[in-house]
Enzyme design. Sequence first.
Site, PDB file in Angstrom:
ATOM      1  N   HIS A  30       0.240   5.001  -9.116  1.00  0.00           N
ATOM      2  CA  HIS A  30      -1.021   4.961  -9.687  1.00  0.00           C
ATOM      3  C   HIS A  30      -1.228   6.157 -10.686  1.00  0.00           C
ATOM      4  CE1 HIS A  30      -3.625   1.960  -6.976  1.00  0.00           C
ATOM      5  NE2 HIS A  30      -2.201   2.087  -6.697  1.00  0.00           N
TER       6      HIS A  30
ATOM      7  N   GLU B 246      -5.903   7.076 -13.407  1.00  0.00           N
ATOM      8  CA  GLU B 246      -6.929   6.208 -13.002  1.00  0.00           C
ATOM      9  C   GLU B 246      -8.333   6.760 -13.375  1.00  0.00           C
ATOM     10  OE1 GLU B 246      -7.966   3.593  -8.851  1.00  0.00           O
ATOM     11  OE2 GLU B 246      -6.150   4.913  -9.289  1.00  0.00           O
TER      12      GLU B 246
ATOM     13  N   ASP C 299      -5.171  -4.927  -8.061  1.00  0.00           N
ATOM     14  CA  ASP C 299      -5.439  -3.539  -7.430  1.00  0.00           C
ATOM     15  C   ASP C 299      -5.640  -3.785  -5.824  1.00  0.00           C
ATOM     16  OD1 ASP C 299      -5.299  -0.812  -7.366  1.00  0.00           O
ATOM     17  OD2 ASP C 299      -7.194  -0.446  -7.436  1.00  0.00           O
TER      18      ASP C 299
END
Length: 201
Positions: A7, A10, A112
């Site tokens: 990730h 973000e 996700d």
Amino acid sequence: HLPVMIHAAESAAEKTLMLSGSGPFAAGLRQRNIAWLTPGVSSVQYLYRLGVLYAQPLLAHCINVDDQDIDIIKSTNAKVAHCPKSNAKLRHGSAPFAKFVSEGLRVGLGSDSVASNNTCDLLEEARFAMLLSRVKWFGDDRGFAYEVTAQDALRAPPGAAPKLSEWKIASALCARALRPTSPSSRSQGRITRRSMIQRAP
């Protein structure tokens, strides 16, 4: 080499941690007595400095990225997982999907997972990505010279290519999102998508 996924870029909390060493992430590290040397650069640039991007990882989200970050992602042939519904649900913002597409990045769609999204429907993600990319946020001019089409959004889902019949159905459904419809026709559209894809040879 082993596939790598991380990730990146973000949230606003991540951005402040990287640029100034402040915010909730920094506070959490201090509470755990974890040393952190603030790099003073974006997440993408930090991963580039460390050599991580040369492994061509899959970078999930990439919301807080600028032109330099995008150039780095493209030059290293890294990939981006665009998660529009999760980004919106968590109030993290909107990734510059139109910019990703216009610059030729290797971008796919992601949900996700159910940990932060209550559905894992990539056709719905494609539709949402297309519509959201056409919203010009105040002060954000990343990639709006390029208009994402239904075909762009449908090229993004990862994995094996769908059957041609499914592509045609999904393309028509995404295109319908741009036209006003009545509640009854929207309901019929949902039924048509489900039944026709199930019958696809």
